[in-house]
Design a protein around this motif. Structure first.
Motif, PDB file in Angstrom:
ATOM      1  N   ASP A 159       0.838  -1.205   0.000  1.00 34.66           N
ATOM      2  CA  ASP A 159       0.000   0.000   0.000  1.00 34.66           C
ATOM      3  C   ASP A 159       0.869   1.249   0.000  1.00 34.66           C
ATOM      4  N   ALA A 160       1.932   1.217   0.812  1.00 36.57           N
ATOM      5  CA  ALA A 160       2.836   2.367   0.872  1.00 36.57           C
ATOM      6  C   ALA A 160       3.520   2.573  -0.472  1.00 36.57           C
ATOM      7  N   ARG A 161       3.920   1.480  -1.107  1.00 36.34           N
ATOM      8  CA  ARG A 161       4.568   1.592  -2.406  1.00 36.34           C
ATOM      9  C   ARG A 161       3.600   2.101  -3.456  1.00 36.34           C
ATOM     10  N   ARG A 162       2.358   1.637  -3.447  1.00 34.20           N
ATOM     11  CA  ARG A 162       1.384   2.084  -4.443  1.00 34.20           C
ATOM     12  C   ARG A 162       1.111   3.572  -4.290  1.00 34.20           C
ATOM     13  N   GLU A 163       1.036   4.039  -3.050  1.00 38.93           N
ATOM     14  CA  GLU A 163       0.823   5.472  -2.833  1.00 38.93           C
ATOM     15  C   GLU A 163       1.980   6.277  -3.403  1.00 38.93           C
TER      16      GLU A 163
ATOM     17  N   THR B 296       4.935  13.370 -12.697  1.00 39.99           N
ATOM     18  CA  THR B 296       5.745  13.138 -13.907  1.00 39.99           C
ATOM     19  C   THR B 296       4.906  12.896 -15.156  1.00 39.99           C
ATOM     20  N   GLY B 297       3.641  12.501 -14.978  1.00 36.31           N
ATOM     21  CA  GLY B 297       2.800  12.166 -16.122  1.00 36.31           C
ATOM     22  C   GLY B 297       3.019  10.758 -16.642  1.00 36.31           C
ATOM     23  N   VAL B 298       3.889   9.984 -15.987  1.00 29.51           N
ATOM     24  CA  VAL B 298       4.141   8.583 -16.359  1.00 29.51           C
ATOM     25  C   VAL B 298       3.153   7.706 -15.610  1.00 29.51           C
ATOM     26  N   GLU B 299       2.501   6.789 -16.312  1.00 32.41           N
ATOM     27  CA  GLU B 299       1.494   5.943 -15.682  1.00 32.41           C
ATOM     28  C   GLU B 299       2.095   5.157 -14.511  1.00 32.41           C
ATOM     29  N   TRP B 300       1.266   4.940 -13.485  1.00 29.77           N
ATOM     30  CA  TRP B 300       1.745   4.298 -12.257  1.00 29.77           C
ATOM     31  C   TRP B 300       2.350   2.929 -12.508  1.00 29.77           C
ATOM     32  N   TYR B 301       1.816   2.200 -13.504  1.00 27.55           N
ATOM     33  CA  TYR B 301       2.317   0.848 -13.714  1.00 27.55           C
ATOM     34  C   TYR B 301       3.729   0.853 -14.282  1.00 27.55           C
ATOM     35  N   TRP B 302       4.113   1.905 -15.003  1.00 27.76           N
ATOM     36  CA  TRP B 302       5.496   2.035 -15.452  1.00 27.76           C
ATOM     37  C   TRP B 302       6.402   2.365 -14.270  1.00 27.76           C
ATOM     38  N   VAL B 303       5.939   3.260 -13.412  1.00 25.93           N
ATOM     39  CA  VAL B 303       6.714   3.626 -12.219  1.00 25.93           C
ATOM     40  C   VAL B 303       6.941   2.387 -11.352  1.00 25.93           C
TER      41      VAL B 303
ATOM     42  N   GLY C 157      -4.009  -4.249 -12.324  1.00 22.87           N
ATOM     43  CA  GLY C 157      -4.313  -3.037 -11.579  1.00 22.87           C
ATOM     44  C   GLY C 157      -3.913  -3.084 -10.120  1.00 22.87           C
ATOM     45  N   LYS C 158      -2.997  -3.972  -9.772  1.00 17.87           N
ATOM     46  CA  LYS C 158      -2.560  -4.089  -8.376  1.00 17.87           C
ATOM     47  C   LYS C 158      -1.124  -4.588  -8.320  1.00 17.87           C
ATOM     48  N   LEU C 159      -0.520  -4.493  -7.118  1.00 22.16           N
ATOM     49  CA  LEU C 159       0.870  -4.892  -6.931  1.00 22.16           C
ATOM     50  C   LEU C 159       1.019  -6.300  -6.384  1.00 22.16           C
ATOM     51  N   ASP C 160       0.007  -6.785  -5.687  1.00 18.99           N
ATOM     52  CA  ASP C 160       0.109  -8.074  -5.004  1.00 18.99           C
ATOM     53  C   ASP C 160      -0.104  -9.225  -5.989  1.00 18.99           C
ATOM     54  N   LEU C 161       0.970  -9.591  -6.666  1.00 18.73           N
ATOM     55  CA  LEU C 161       0.925 -10.629  -7.701  1.00 18.73           C
ATOM     56  C   LEU C 161       2.025 -11.657  -7.441  1.00 18.73           C
TER      57      LEU C 161
END
Length: 349
Positions: free
Chosen positions: A49-53, A62-69, A189-193
């Motif tokens: 959660d902290a990382r996603r925030e 930056t305008g870069v989509e979160w999934y690239w970040v 759409g999530k990090l927990d994979l």
């Protein structure tokens, strides 16, 4: 939450105006400690959660989509984990490592420079992302912001951003990995994979033992880099992870084989198959437990060769170190995934 409430209450009863007494200073220090402890506990309890925030915030500026970040950070995290001696952990949350000379500028006499103006003068890539006036190489926000900002010069969309990644890494493997990670993050759409499954159905008949390092003779002297899981011909072979299909086809040693890359930057290798799921192609996303093929005895010859050994699945795992990959013993992981899946199945009864 109680720690945060206590910190808030203390901050309300201590007046910001006028000279501070020793008692007031002590109360303020206690409040700060309570709040810092609460933040640390919250981050420890919900690290994703902290990382996603953080990713969302950097995406906003930056305008870069979160999934690239997220993909950039995850790739950096995997390389830092694979090479801990060469890449020490700099931040608290992110896995980004940037050399001092690259951060401050190669000709900068102060390799630990934190002043944005002088760093820019010497063409360093360090940036003040969090707005505190300093470009700090130990700041999670500044680290990830600086890397993403450098890569976004060529553009921020899904076509242009990878070009900037090439400019940063000068390594096609790195760009490919980040593209694979971004594809998975965007799809789900999530990090927990990070869930895993055993490579053959738990209810099927199979056997295996630790065969790591055993000698192999066909095709020259070599050692066994994996675990053989013996099962009946046609037993389903399943993905052990969330991942992207990287390779699919024939190999003279492994026969019909498929390779899947996961978010830990591990390459999962499934060999000696009798066939594949025809709906799957290179670049497709797969999930834990999804059938990707079937147990066979293919390999040790030209395409179509089969039957030179009993039906079994050869399963291997390789870790990417940036420029090379190295195999490691999958047996402990298989034992753990098998136990975890049995436990999940029992809990559903």
């Amino acid at each position: 939450m109680k720690a945060v409430a206590a910190a808030t209450a203390l901050s309300l009863i201590i007046s910001p105006a006028g000279p501070k007494t020793a008692h007031a200073r002590a109360a303020n220090e206690k409040a700060a400690r309570l709040e810092a402890t609460a933040d640390a506990q919250a981050q420890a309890a919900n690290p994703l959660d902290a990382r996603r925030e953080l990713y969302d915030n950097i995406s906003t500026v930056t305008g870069v989509e979160w999934y690239w970040v997220a993909a950039v950070d995850q790739y950096e995290r995997t390389i830092t984990k694979a090479r801990p001696k060469a890449r020490q952990l700099l931040g608290q949350t992110v896995g980004v490592f940037i050399e001092p000379e690259r951060w401050a500028g190669e000709l900068n006499p102060d390799s630990e420079d934190t002043q944005p103006v002088s760093i820019g003068w010497f063409n360093g890539i360090g940036r003040d992302g969090d707005g505190n006036g300093f470009a700090e190489r130990t700041s999670d926000f500044d680290l990830l912001y600086s890397l993403v900002t450098f890569a976004s010069v060529q553009g921020t969309n899904d076509v242009r951003f990878p070009i900037g990644l090439w400019e940063y890494y000068r390594n096609g493997r790195a760009v490919q990995r980040i593209e694979q990670f971004a594809k998975m993050y965007k799809h789900y759409g999530k990090l927990d994979l990070f869930e895993h499954a055993f490579p053959v159905p738990i209810g099927s008949t199979y056997s295996y033992k630790d065969t790591w390092g055993d000698k192999r003779g066909w095709g020259g002297r070599r050692v066994h880099e994996g675990t053989d899981i013996f099962a009946g011909h046609g037993t389903p072979v399943r993905s052990t992870c969330y991942g992207v299909i990287e390779i699919k086809g024939w190999n003279k040693y492994g026969g019909w084989r498929i390779g899947i890359r996961d978010l830990n930057n591990h390459y999962h290798y499934y060999a000696h198959l009798s066939g594949f799921d025809k709906k799957l192609s290179v670049g497709d996303i797969v999930e834990p437990g999804q059938v990707v093929g079937w147990v066979g005895s293919s390999g040790y010859g030209k395409p179509g060769t089969s039957g030179k050994f009993p039906p079994h699945l050869h399963y291997g795992i390789y870790s990417d170190r940036g420029l090379i990959e190295w195999a490691f013993d999958p047996y402990p992981h298989l034992r753990r995934w098998e136990q975890q899946e049995r436990k999940r199945l029992r809990s559903k009864r």
